[in-house]
Design an enzyme around this catalytic site. Sequence first.
Site, PDB file in Angstrom:
ATOM      1  N   ASP A  69       0.812  -1.221   0.000  1.00  0.00           N
ATOM      2  CA  ASP A  69       0.000   0.000   0.000  1.00  0.00           C
ATOM      3  C   ASP A  69       0.847   1.273   0.000  1.00  0.00           C
ATOM      4  OD1 ASP A  69       0.963  -0.315   2.547  1.00  0.00           O
ATOM      5  OD2 ASP A  69      -0.941   0.077   3.568  1.00  0.00           O
ATOM      6  N   GLU A  76      10.854  -2.941  12.826  1.00  0.00           N
ATOM      7  CA  GLU A  76      12.047  -2.482  12.113  1.00  0.00           C
ATOM      8  C   GLU A  76      13.263  -2.444  13.029  1.00  0.00           C
ATOM      9  OE1 GLU A  76       8.463  -0.082  10.500  1.00  0.00           O
ATOM     10  OE2 GLU A  76       9.225  -0.779  12.440  1.00  0.00           O
TER      11      GLU A  76
END
Length: 364
Positions: free
Chosen positions: A222, A305
């Site tokens: 997205d 992350e």
Amino acid sequence: MLPVSIQMRILWTLAMGTVFVVLLQYQSSGAWSQQQGQPVARPDLVAEDLVSMALSKVVVDESAGVSRDLLMGISRQIARYVVYSASCSNVGGGVFGNGVSGGGGYGGGPGMTTVEPSTVYVITPTYRRPEQVADLTRLAQTLMLVRDIHWLVVEDSHVKSPHLGVLLQSFGVRYNHLIAPMPERFKKIRGAKPKGVANRNRGLKWIRQNAVEGVVYFADDDNTYDVRLFNEMRNTQKVSMWPVGLCTRTGLSTPIVKNGQLVGFYDGWIAGRKFPVDMAGFAVSVKFLLERPNAQMPYKPGFEEDGFLRTLAPFEPHQIELKADNCTKILVWHTQTKKNEPSLNVDKEKYKNTNILSLKEIIV
């Protein structure tokens, strides 16, 4: 039988056109002009122009039974064939996109089976939702323009969706279709869930089993990507980073660079993270990853992350390779498609034997 002089002239003209085409394909294989930073024209059309230019320099004796139009037509067909053949030999798909099926075989034409060291392995988690097909189509259209790409599309499911398989095959991008459902224990927790973690770790597992060199990049379906980004990361030695636009209310997530040196991170949510960066803002060398067999993404919402980059130890922020012109350009945006509600059910009896039922299998 045409006179020998005419035959030689024809052969010379075709040879000249072929040389022009091969040189053009080599120059434009990256699909982007490095000097101008703008998309180049379609190679087959430019090749035809080059052939026309070459033919304009040739004197054709039409009284001998050879028309310039006939010669032009033959030469243009050869130009198209040479460009197509050259593009098919490019394992990453190049300008035309030579796809590879999820099982590892080639689809859409002949091609080499080896992967060049500069391959960018793009790991994309995905799940069935109203926006899925639109998002994957947008991302695929970008990847079609990039050479040496291997797309790992990892579905959050216990079984492969046949519709997704057909969609991926249609794009003509080298890919593998994998599955990795979120563990059940995380589906039941309240609040934020570690979405896409199982998918990304499955992609990392595939890379460890199948790759020896190249670059790994986590590309959510997205987001919006500038094709230049993939060439920016291509020569990553360890870990490279760059800015990501539209992240939280701060507007972006990026390394802070002063006098050409990394001095910190700018992000809407630092939260004590050692590497407060967005998922779309970094890439890792395959070789560097393989030297760290335990590196993986943690099931910790908000810290995926940072947790992954920490598992690449020994690795410190000062070793980060700054890309996108020392982090002064934005080549990826965290746009996120507007969430849609599932569509209304269709009266199957009313629309029996019409196209509506088959279209509803695509639209959630």
